[in-house]
Design a protein around this motif. Structure first.
Motif, PDB file in Angstrom:
ATOM      1  N   GLU A  97      -2.772   0.356  -4.037  1.00 17.44           N
ATOM      2  CA  GLU A  97      -2.644  -0.924  -3.343  1.00 17.44           C
ATOM      3  C   GLU A  97      -2.586  -2.037  -4.375  1.00 17.44           C
ATOM      4  O   GLU A  97      -3.439  -2.125  -5.254  1.00 17.44           O
ATOM      5  CB  GLU A  97      -3.855  -1.122  -2.432  1.00 17.44           C
ATOM      6  CG  GLU A  97      -3.741  -2.272  -1.488  1.00 17.44           C
ATOM      7  CD  GLU A  97      -4.877  -2.282  -0.472  1.00 17.44           C
ATOM      8  OE1 GLU A  97      -5.592  -3.310  -0.450  1.00 17.44           O
ATOM      9  OE2 GLU A  97      -5.047  -1.303   0.265  1.00 17.44           O
TER      10      GLU A  97
ATOM     11  N   THR B 282      -2.373  -2.567  -9.648  1.00 18.67           N
ATOM     12  CA  THR B 282      -3.534  -2.475  -8.769  1.00 18.67           C
ATOM     13  C   THR B 282      -4.696  -3.330  -9.266  1.00 18.67           C
ATOM     14  O   THR B 282      -5.574  -3.682  -8.493  1.00 18.67           O
ATOM     15  CB  THR B 282      -4.008  -1.017  -8.626  1.00 18.67           C
ATOM     16  OG1 THR B 282      -4.351  -0.506  -9.912  1.00 18.67           O
ATOM     17  CG2 THR B 282      -2.922  -0.154  -7.994  1.00 18.67           C
TER      18      THR B 282
ATOM     19  N   ARG C 217       0.884  -1.165   0.000  1.00 17.49           N
ATOM     20  CA  ARG C 217       0.000   0.000   0.000  1.00 17.49           C
ATOM     21  C   ARG C 217       0.920   1.213   0.000  1.00 17.49           C
ATOM     22  O   ARG C 217       1.755   1.368   0.893  1.00 17.49           O
ATOM     23  CB  ARG C 217      -0.899   0.030   1.225  1.00 17.49           C
ATOM     24  CG  ARG C 217      -1.850   1.226   1.250  1.00 17.49           C
ATOM     25  CD  ARG C 217      -2.749   1.236   2.482  1.00 17.49           C
ATOM     26  NE  ARG C 217      -3.601   0.061   2.495  1.00 17.49           N
ATOM     27  CZ  ARG C 217      -3.629  -0.847   3.484  1.00 17.49           C
ATOM     28  NH1 ARG C 217      -2.850  -0.709   4.541  1.00 17.49           N
ATOM     29  NH2 ARG C 217      -4.433  -1.881   3.419  1.00 17.49           N
ATOM     30  N   VAL C 218       0.754   2.068  -1.006  1.00 16.51           N
ATOM     31  CA  VAL C 218       1.609   3.244  -1.162  1.00 16.51           C
ATOM     32  C   VAL C 218       0.740   4.494  -1.062  1.00 16.51           C
ATOM     33  O   VAL C 218      -0.283   4.601  -1.733  1.00 16.51           O
ATOM     34  CB  VAL C 218       2.330   3.230  -2.530  1.00 16.51           C
ATOM     35  CG1 VAL C 218       3.204   4.454  -2.694  1.00 16.51           C
ATOM     36  CG2 VAL C 218       3.138   1.956  -2.709  1.00 16.51           C
ATOM     37  N   LEU C 219       1.184   5.428  -0.230  1.00 17.43           N
ATOM     38  CA  LEU C 219       0.544   6.731  -0.129  1.00 17.43           C
ATOM     39  C   LEU C 219       1.481   7.742  -0.770  1.00 17.43           C
ATOM     40  O   LEU C 219       2.672   7.793  -0.431  1.00 17.43           O
ATOM     41  CB  LEU C 219       0.293   7.101   1.335  1.00 17.43           C
ATOM     42  CG  LEU C 219      -0.293   8.491   1.585  1.00 17.43           C
ATOM     43  CD1 LEU C 219      -1.679   8.624   0.958  1.00 17.43           C
ATOM     44  CD2 LEU C 219      -0.347   8.779   3.070  1.00 17.43           C
ATOM     45  N   THR C 220       0.956   8.526  -1.720  1.00 16.67           N
ATOM     46  CA  THR C 220       1.787   9.510  -2.405  1.00 16.67           C
ATOM     47  C   THR C 220       1.702  10.868  -1.709  1.00 16.67           C
ATOM     48  O   THR C 220       0.818  11.108  -0.882  1.00 16.67           O
ATOM     49  CB  THR C 220       1.362   9.692  -3.876  1.00 16.67           C
ATOM     50  OG1 THR C 220       0.096  10.343  -3.917  1.00 16.67           O
ATOM     51  CG2 THR C 220       1.319   8.363  -4.610  1.00 16.67           C
TER      52      THR C 220
ATOM     53  N   GLY D 164      -1.609  12.523  -1.744  1.00 18.14           N
ATOM     54  CA  GLY D 164      -2.710  11.927  -0.994  1.00 18.14           C
ATOM     55  C   GLY D 164      -3.393  10.755  -1.680  1.00 18.14           C
ATOM     56  O   GLY D 164      -4.397  10.253  -1.192  1.00 18.14           O
ATOM     57  N   ARG D 165      -2.847  10.290  -2.794  1.00 20.02           N
ATOM     58  CA  ARG D 165      -3.426   9.133  -3.493  1.00 20.02           C
ATOM     59  C   ARG D 165      -2.875   7.848  -2.890  1.00 20.02           C
ATOM     60  O   ARG D 165      -1.714   7.792  -2.471  1.00 20.02           O
ATOM     61  CB  ARG D 165      -3.103   9.174  -4.989  1.00 20.02           C
ATOM     62  CG  ARG D 165      -3.781  10.341  -5.678  1.00 20.02           C
ATOM     63  CD  ARG D 165      -3.573  10.321  -7.154  1.00 20.02           C
ATOM     64  NE  ARG D 165      -4.250   9.162  -7.749  1.00 20.02           N
ATOM     65  CZ  ARG D 165      -4.064   8.736  -8.989  1.00 20.02           C
ATOM     66  NH1 ARG D 165      -3.224   9.353  -9.776  1.00 20.02           N
ATOM     67  NH2 ARG D 165      -4.703   7.695  -9.447  1.00 20.02           N
ATOM     68  N   THR D 166      -3.707   6.808  -2.861  1.00 16.51           N
ATOM     69  CA  THR D 166      -3.299   5.506  -2.346  1.00 16.51           C
ATOM     70  C   THR D 166      -3.337   4.488  -3.478  1.00 16.51           C
ATOM     71  O   THR D 166      -4.309   4.417  -4.227  1.00 16.51           O
ATOM     72  CB  THR D 166      -4.230   5.051  -1.210  1.00 16.51           C
ATOM     73  OG1 THR D 166      -4.179   6.018  -0.160  1.00 16.51           O
ATOM     74  CG2 THR D 166      -3.813   3.693  -0.661  1.00 16.51           C
TER      75      THR D 166
ATOM     76  N   LYS E 137       5.079   9.066  -0.052  1.00 18.48           N
ATOM     77  CA  LYS E 137       5.076   9.548   1.331  1.00 18.48           C
ATOM     78  C   LYS E 137       5.270   8.390   2.305  1.00 18.48           C
ATOM     79  O   LYS E 137       5.982   8.506   3.283  1.00 18.48           O
ATOM     80  CB  LYS E 137       3.758  10.278   1.604  1.00 18.48           C
ATOM     81  CG  LYS E 137       3.673  10.919   2.944  1.00 18.48           C
ATOM     82  CD  LYS E 137       2.412  11.745   3.068  1.00 18.48           C
ATOM     83  CE  LYS E 137       2.346  12.428   4.419  1.00 18.48           C
ATOM     84  NZ  LYS E 137       1.138  13.246   4.521  1.00 18.48           N
ATOM     85  N   SER E 138       4.610   7.248   2.002  1.00 22.42           N
ATOM     86  CA  SER E 138       4.779   6.050   2.829  1.00 22.42           C
ATOM     87  C   SER E 138       4.493   4.818   1.994  1.00 22.42           C
ATOM     88  O   SER E 138       3.771   4.871   1.006  1.00 22.42           O
ATOM     89  CB  SER E 138       3.866   6.080   4.059  1.00 22.42           C
ATOM     90  OG  SER E 138       2.510   5.977   3.687  1.00 22.42           O
ATOM     91  N   ILE E 139       5.099   3.713   2.410  1.00 23.05           N
ATOM     92  CA  ILE E 139       4.880   2.424   1.752  1.00 23.05           C
ATOM     93  C   ILE E 139       4.908   1.346   2.818  1.00 23.05           C
ATOM     94  O   ILE E 139       5.726   1.401   3.738  1.00 23.05           O
ATOM     95  CB  ILE E 139       5.931   2.167   0.643  1.00 23.05           C
ATOM     96  CG1 ILE E 139       5.648   0.866  -0.098  1.00 23.05           C
ATOM     97  CG2 ILE E 139       7.336   2.232   1.190  1.00 23.05           C
ATOM     98  CD1 ILE E 139       6.476   0.660  -1.364  1.00 23.05           C
TER      99      ILE E 139
END
Length: 70
Positions: free
Chosen positions: A25, A48, A15-18, A21-23, A64-66
């Motif tokens: 998965e 996806t 799951r990646v958050l850019t 703000g897009r996700t 932003k996060s993974i």
């Protein structure tokens, strides 16, 4: 900038958050090192929708996060 070690996610469901703000998965199918990319930024491919025939290319500076999910 902290290096995310993106190649460690290949073959895993993520799951990646850019930064926008897009996700995204799905399965991380590939990694491209900075020297093989234009611009010279590492990226991963995330599928996806299996069978759709494409992957989203996400650049390290956009992530932003993974996290690995099951």
């Amino acid at each position: 900038m902290t290096t995310l070690k993106l190649k460690e996610y290949v073959g895993r469901r993520v799951r990646v958050l850019t930064d926008e703000g897009r996700t995204f998965e799905g399965e991380c199918t590939d990694y491209t090192q900075p020297s093989d990319n234009d611009p010279e930024i590492a990226s991963i491919g995330v599928v996806t929708e299996p069978g759709a025939g494409f992957a989203y290319e996400l650049y390290e500076n956009e992530i932003k996060s993974i996290e690995v999910i099951d």
